[in-house]
Write an enzyme that holds these catalytic residues in place. Structure first.
Site, PDB file in Angstrom:
ATOM      1  N   ARG A   1       0.836  -1.189   0.000  1.00  0.00           N
ATOM      2  CA  ARG A   1       0.000   0.000   0.000  1.00  0.00           C
ATOM      3  C   ARG A   1       0.881   1.254   0.000  1.00  0.00           C
ATOM      4  NH1 ARG A   1      -5.165   1.645  -0.960  1.00  0.00           N
ATOM      5  NH2 ARG A   1      -6.113   2.755   0.773  1.00  0.00           N
TER       6      ARG A   1
ATOM      7  N   THR B   1      -9.844   0.456  -9.418  1.00  0.00           N
ATOM      8  CA  THR B   1      -8.920  -0.468  -8.809  1.00  0.00           C
ATOM      9  C   THR B   1      -8.987  -1.700  -9.688  1.00  0.00           C
ATOM     10  OG1 THR B   1      -9.279   0.454  -6.646  1.00  0.00           O
ATOM     11  CG2 THR B   1      -8.674  -1.859  -6.698  1.00  0.00           C
TER      12      THR B   1
ATOM     13  N   THR C   1      -4.239  -0.715  -7.065  1.00  0.00           N
ATOM     14  CA  THR C   1      -5.045   0.466  -7.385  1.00  0.00           C
ATOM     15  C   THR C   1      -4.248   1.750  -7.465  1.00  0.00           C
ATOM     16  OG1 THR C   1      -7.036   1.676  -6.699  1.00  0.00           O
ATOM     17  CG2 THR C   1      -5.560   0.974  -4.954  1.00  0.00           C
TER      18      THR C   1
ATOM     19  N   ASN D   1      -6.458   4.219  -6.801  1.00  0.00           N
ATOM     20  CA  ASN D   1      -7.653   4.716  -6.105  1.00  0.00           C
ATOM     21  C   ASN D   1      -8.703   5.120  -7.137  1.00  0.00           C
ATOM     22  OD1 ASN D   1      -9.314   5.185  -3.981  1.00  0.00           O
ATOM     23  ND2 ASN D   1      -8.672   7.291  -3.675  1.00  0.00           N
TER      24      ASN D   1
ATOM     25  N   GLY E   1     -13.855  -1.645  -6.567  1.00  0.00           N
ATOM     26  CA  GLY E   1     -15.178  -1.110  -6.222  1.00  0.00           C
ATOM     27  C   GLY E   1     -15.197  -0.234  -4.982  1.00  0.00           C
ATOM     28  N   GLY E   2     -14.022   0.248  -4.526  1.00  0.00           N
ATOM     29  CA  GLY E   2     -14.001   1.134  -3.361  1.00  0.00           C
ATOM     30  C   GLY E   2     -14.663   0.465  -2.170  1.00  0.00           C
TER      31      GLY E   2
HETATM   32  O1  DON Z   1      -8.069   0.951  -1.152  1.00  0.00           O
HETATM   33  C1  DON Z   1      -9.237   1.246  -1.313  1.00  0.00           C
HETATM   34  O2  DON Z   1     -10.129   0.824  -0.605  1.00  0.00           O
HETATM   35  C2  DON Z   1      -9.614   2.132  -2.476  1.00  0.00           C
HETATM   36  N1  DON Z   1      -8.498   2.966  -2.798  1.00  0.00           N
HETATM   37  C3  DON Z   1     -10.053   1.283  -3.617  1.00  0.00           C
HETATM   38  C4  DON Z   1     -10.517   2.099  -4.791  1.00  0.00           C
HETATM   39  C5  DON Z   1     -11.335   1.349  -5.754  1.00  0.00           C
HETATM   40  O3  DON Z   1     -11.609   0.202  -5.596  1.00  0.00           O
HETATM   41  C6  DON Z   1     -11.848   2.127  -6.905  1.00  0.00           C
HETATM   42  N2  DON Z   1     -12.436   1.236  -7.856  1.00  0.00           N
HETATM   43  N3  DON Z   1     -13.376   1.000  -8.311  1.00  0.00           N
END
Ligand code: DON
Length: 601
Positions: free
Chosen positions: A130, A411, A429, A431, A503-504
């Site tokens: 990360r 991501t 990702t 982000n 998917g955040g």
């Molecule tokens: O690490 C995380 O939780 C976010 N940065 C993930 C971002 C993400 O999945 C965007 N995509 N769709």
């Protein structure tokens, strides 16, 4: 090595607590189940308003190796590495770098990620690569003098980036577990950047969509624009060959010098210069000091399965285990897929889990995260006492739990299984899509906007609507909390499933549903991916769902109990998964919602 594991018999206590505090589940109006008949899974659809699957895509079957990733070119690279005698980690490294070329919206060298690895002897490892806050970052760096959030600064432009971790992560993973030479696994990415590749329609649309930002943030300097004349209406089309000469040179430096090809010398200098140009914070010293971290995996029993998943800095593993434990005592299979009672217990679990996430989760190198306690059945049973089938709980009154002694979108995911049965699950990702939209001049790649995953101010939602607290406040060199949930499951001690998605904030709930779709509802891996999904994250207090995920009867039943439902116009999840079938063959499942592709042999 100590594992974050759960003492299984105490689940019985939780089951008893569930039984004693629950009213009877309302009976579902009709039955709609996935049933297995002669090895073929059938959806028995008595309610015509249920449309369980996004598509009827079939899984890919292989016996010797399987990869599933977000882009056909990257999956082809992974397959070729496996066929050349590479193992799952070699293929993973090759895919991570290939995605940085062919999938610039999320694939990256300017971002970070997590790897869950299970070797063929069953030993599990996790690698946290990360991003970290730059050394000059500070808790209130996105606030003005009145303490208000300066909108957008953590999302776009130079100040939004954390120190990237992907190259160090791949170098670490390869050093420890790779079989083929480093140079060989990087070569396909170099070729794709140098010679170019044909854009898919989705690739072209993605680049066209960010044209205004490319012009504003990177005036005149980037090949991501088909024309660098801002007023030019020339756009990318499917089939255009996209060449990235600067990125090819950057990848060659990484190929020749390993991590030093990125964190030192020419690339580091170009990153630091770009940051100075745009008033960003990342310095050459930050880059040199960046190191990924091997962490003890979370391992938790669920029935006859073992869930191997990512510990903090991700919240995903803790949350996934909490979700599975909350709903384990209930007969979800008997109630049926996405029937009202099934959905209700899942929503209520999600509400409580995301409240805990906001309160307790953060970088374990900076804050004490009570991982074992949060997943323990005793604790979970205290969180469930106010659950009732009669009525929705209220997120205003559901807060993070009490733990004694504790103070208080783009991501991409890929899954791999090799011939020997070693498995890799990686989510990585920038982000947001194309990250901060800053391209490193002369080095040709996008930087992340991961700083937005910190809680920039307590209680203020980030771009995924997630709120956080002190545990996830910004501090120099700290990692921002993530929802990414790369996961591997064992069944009866053997490798069973490799799973994950972007998917955040919805990552956790999509992974949760996909796993339950297979192990509770009896779907194939591909059906579980195709299946329509829903999401609740405590705040805002509503349940979003893909069009068709709920029957009219389920919608009515949930609304009558006080649930706020919102039908999405977009989709949830882009899963890439592998399932080991009873005959030992691999089923690769890629999400039909985008360009995702599974390849096996
Ligand atoms: O690490 C995380 O939780 C976010 N940065 C993930 C971002 C993400 O999945 C965007 N995509 N769709």
């Amino acid at each position: 090595m100590k594992k974050n594991s759960i003492y299984y018999p105490s689940l019985i206590l939780f089951a008893l607590a569930v039984a004693s505090c629950k009213t009877q589940a309302p009976s579902t109006t009709s039955s709609s189940k996935i049933e297995q008949s002669q090895g073929v899974y059938q959806y028995r659809d008595e309610d015509p308003t249920v449309k369980p699957f996004f598509s009827d895509r079939q899984g890919v079957i292989g016996r010797n190796g399987m990869v599933a990733s977000a882009h056909p070119e990257a999956s082809q690279v992974g397959l070729a590495i496996l066929q050349a005698g590479g193992n799952a980690v070699d293929a993973a490294v090759a895919i991570q770098f290939a995605l940085a070329v062919v999938y610039p919206g999320a694939g990256n060298i300017g971002g970070g990620g997590f790897m869950v690895y299970r070797d063929n002897a069953g030993k599990a490892y996790t690698l946290d690569y990360r991003e970290k806050a730059p050394g000059k970052a500070s808790q209130n760096m996105y606030l003005d003098s009145l303490g208000n959030v300066r909108q957008g600064l953590s999302i776009s432009g130079h100040l939004a980036s954390g120190v990237p971790g992907s190259v160090d992560g791949m170098a670490e993973a390869h050093k420890r577990f790779g079989k083929l030479p480093w140079s060989q696994v990087i070569q396909p990415a170099v070729d794709l950047a140098e010679k170019g590749f044909a854009l898919t329609e989705r690739d072209a649309l993605g680049l066209n969509r960010i044209k205004p930002d490319l012009n504003t943030i990177n005036p005149g300097k980037t090949y991501f624009l088909k024309s660098t004349v801002p007023t030019d209406t020339v756009t990318w089309h499917k089939g255009d060959v996209f060449v990235q000469a600067d990125l090819a040179k950057t990848l060659q430096r990484i190929q020749g010098q390993g991590r030093a090809g990125f964190y030192e010398g020419e690339t580091a200098r170009l990153i630091a210069e770009e940051m100075q140009r745009g008033k960003g914070l990342i310095t050459e010293e930050d880059l040199k000091n960046y190191h990924s971290a091997w962490r003890d995996p979370i391992q938790a029993k669920y029935k006859n399965y073992n869930v191997i998943t990512m510990p903090p800095t991700s919240s995903g593993g803790v949350a996934l285990v909490q979700l599975m434990r909350f709903t384990e005592p209930y007969p979800l299979r008997k109630w049926g897929w996405n029937r009202d009672s099934t959905v209700q217990v899942m929503i209520e679990a999600e509400r409580r889990v995301y409240a805990d996430r906001a309160k307790f989760l953060g970088d374990p190198d900076f804050v004490k995260v009570p991982v074992d306690k949060l997943m323990s059945p005793d604790y979970l049973s205290t969180r469930w006492t106010d659950f009732s089938f009669a009525k929705a709980s209220d997120s205003k009154t559901v807060k993070g739990g009490m733990i004694p002694g504790y103070e208080s979108l783009e991501t991409t995911h890929f899954s791999i299984v090799d011939k020997e049965g070693s498995a890799v699950s990686i989510t990585t990702t920038l982000n947001g899509g194309y990250g901060s939209r800053v391209v490193i001049g002369g080095a040709g790649f996008f930087m992340n906007n991961e700083m937005d995953d910190f809680s920039v101010k307590p209680g203020v939602p980030n771009m995924f609507g997630l709120i956080g607290n002190q545990a996830n406040a910004i501090a120099p060199n700290k990692r921002m909390l993530s929802s990414m949930t790369p996961t591997i499951l064992e069944k009866d001690g053997k490798l069973f499933m490799v799973v994950g998605t972007p998917g955040g904030s919805t990552i956790i709930t999509s992974v949760y549903q996909t796993i339950l779709n297979v192990i509770e509802h009896g779907m194939t891996m591909q059906q579980a991916v195709n299946a329509l999904k829903f999401h609740h994250q405590w705040l805002p207090d509503k349940t979003t769902f893909e069009n068709g995920a709920f029957s009219d009867a389920t919608v009515q039943a949930l609304q009558s109990r006080g649930y706020i439902l919102e039908k999405l116009t977009n989709t949830l999840g882009r899963m890439d998964c592998v399932l080991i079938r009873p005959d030992g063959s691999y089923e690769g499942a890629s999400d039909p919602r985008a360009d995702n592709t599974a390849r096996g042999y």
